[in-house]
Design a protein around this motif. Structure first.
Motif, mmCIF file in Angstrom:
data_model
loop_
_atom_site.group_PDB
_atom_site.id
_atom_site.type_symbol
_atom_site.label_atom_id
_atom_site.label_comp_id
_atom_site.label_asym_id
_atom_site.label_seq_id
_atom_site.Cartn_x
_atom_site.Cartn_y
_atom_site.Cartn_z
ATOM 1 N N ASN A 179 -2.625 -11.077 10.715
ATOM 2 C CA ASN A 179 -2.151 -11.024 9.331
ATOM 3 C C ASN A 179 -1.159 -12.142 9.039
ATOM 4 N N LEU A 180 -1.007 -12.436 7.754
ATOM 5 C CA LEU A 180 0.009 -13.378 7.279
ATOM 6 C C LEU A 180 1.110 -12.607 6.576
ATOM 7 N N ALA A 181 2.351 -12.961 6.848
ATOM 8 C CA ALA A 181 3.466 -12.423 6.075
ATOM 9 C C ALA A 181 3.727 -13.359 4.900
ATOM 10 N N ILE A 182 4.151 -12.796 3.782
ATOM 11 C CA ILE A 182 4.423 -13.591 2.580
ATOM 12 C C ILE A 182 5.919 -13.541 2.286
ATOM 13 N N ILE A 183 6.525 -14.716 2.156
ATOM 14 C CA ILE A 183 7.915 -14.824 1.716
ATOM 15 C C ILE A 183 7.891 -15.425 0.313
ATOM 16 N N SER A 184 8.585 -14.785 -0.604
ATOM 17 C CA SER A 184 8.562 -15.191 -2.014
ATOM 18 C C SER A 184 9.550 -16.314 -2.283
ATOM 19 N N PRO A 185 9.487 -16.933 -3.466
ATOM 20 C CA PRO A 185 10.463 -17.962 -3.822
ATOM 21 C C PRO A 185 11.904 -17.447 -3.837
ATOM 22 N N ALA A 186 12.080 -16.132 -3.918
ATOM 23 C CA ALA A 186 13.424 -15.559 -3.865
ATOM 24 C C ALA A 186 13.940 -15.471 -2.429
ATOM 25 N N GLY A 187 13.123 -15.878 -1.453
ATOM 26 C CA GLY A 187 13.525 -15.827 -0.057
ATOM 27 C C GLY A 187 13.428 -14.436 0.548
ATOM 28 N N GLN A 188 12.571 -13.590 -0.022
ATOM 29 C CA GLN A 188 12.416 -12.218 0.454
ATOM 30 C C GLN A 188 10.999 -11.969 0.957
#
Length: 214
Positions: A179-188
């Motif tokens: 799987n891939l983890a997703i980090i958002s532009p908010a850094g979360q």
């Protein structure tokens, strides 16, 4: 009233009606609801967390021979893969699929979505080893390596744990997720992309996420 005057009056009335119709239609266009948006993400194999989570502050060595701190992972979307360069099967397949996703992103999204492989085998994966390996898939892909304790903290925080290999055994392997983890532009931590990846749909969703952020 002259014939020309009547025609002009009718034309003005028709134009006014058209303007009112356009205004009414625009006012009644509804944005997709959060539930609808999440359903579209799920259809692409993307699972969004009910509430994004903060990630710990950790330091790694990057494949660009520069130190990197996880607090720097912001202002873009990040797709984070936990793998290793000696992986015999899952990693080459996953990275080839990530390359295909990258190719299907719009030029704007290619600037706003970064692909990162964090090594679950820091015993063998030096920054130089990661750079040479990732160049085979895409020169823009980045690799992180560092202390095993920090790698495990990062993977646990992103919900993608792994089982370290027995470094005392020759040719050891590491059990890990695809799987891939997703980090958002908010850094979360935003969520996950489930393997096997639905390549075209994943690319479409990230094209849309980048477009919505404009």
């Amino acid at each position: 009233m002259s014939r020309n005057s009547i025609q002009l009056a009718l034309l003005a009335t028709t134009s006014l009606v058209l303007v009112l119709i356009i205004i009414y239609a625009a006012a009644n266009i509804k944005s997709p609801s959060p539930d609808q948006h999440n359903e579209e993400l799920r259809a692409a194999g993307i699972i969004a967390l009910p509430k994004p989570r903060d990630i710990p502050t950790l330091s790694f060595d990057s494949s660009n021979n520069e130190p990197i701190v996880t607090t720097e992972l912001k202002d873009k979307w990040y797709l984070v893969y936990f793998g290793y360069t000696y992986c015999p099967d899952i990693c080459p397949t996953s990275l080839a699929e990530m390359r295909q996703i990258h190719r299907l992103l719009t030029p704007q999204a290619q600037q706003q979505v970064e692909f990162i492989m964090v090594s679950v085998d820091p015993n063998r994966d030096t920054p130089q080893q990661l750079r040479a390996y990732l160049n085979f898939f895409h020169p823009d892909f980045k690799g992180f390596t560092g202390d095993m304790t920090d790698v495990q903290k990062f993977s646990n925080a992103l919900g993608i744990p792994f089982i370290p290999g027995d470094t005392n055994q020759p040719g050891y392997t590491v059990d890990h997720s695809g799987n891939l983890a997703i980090i958002s532009p908010a850094g979360q931590h935003f969520g996950f992309v489930q393997a096997p990846f639905k390549i075209e749909q994943v690319a479409q969703q990230f094209n849309r996420l980048v477009q919505q952020a404009k």
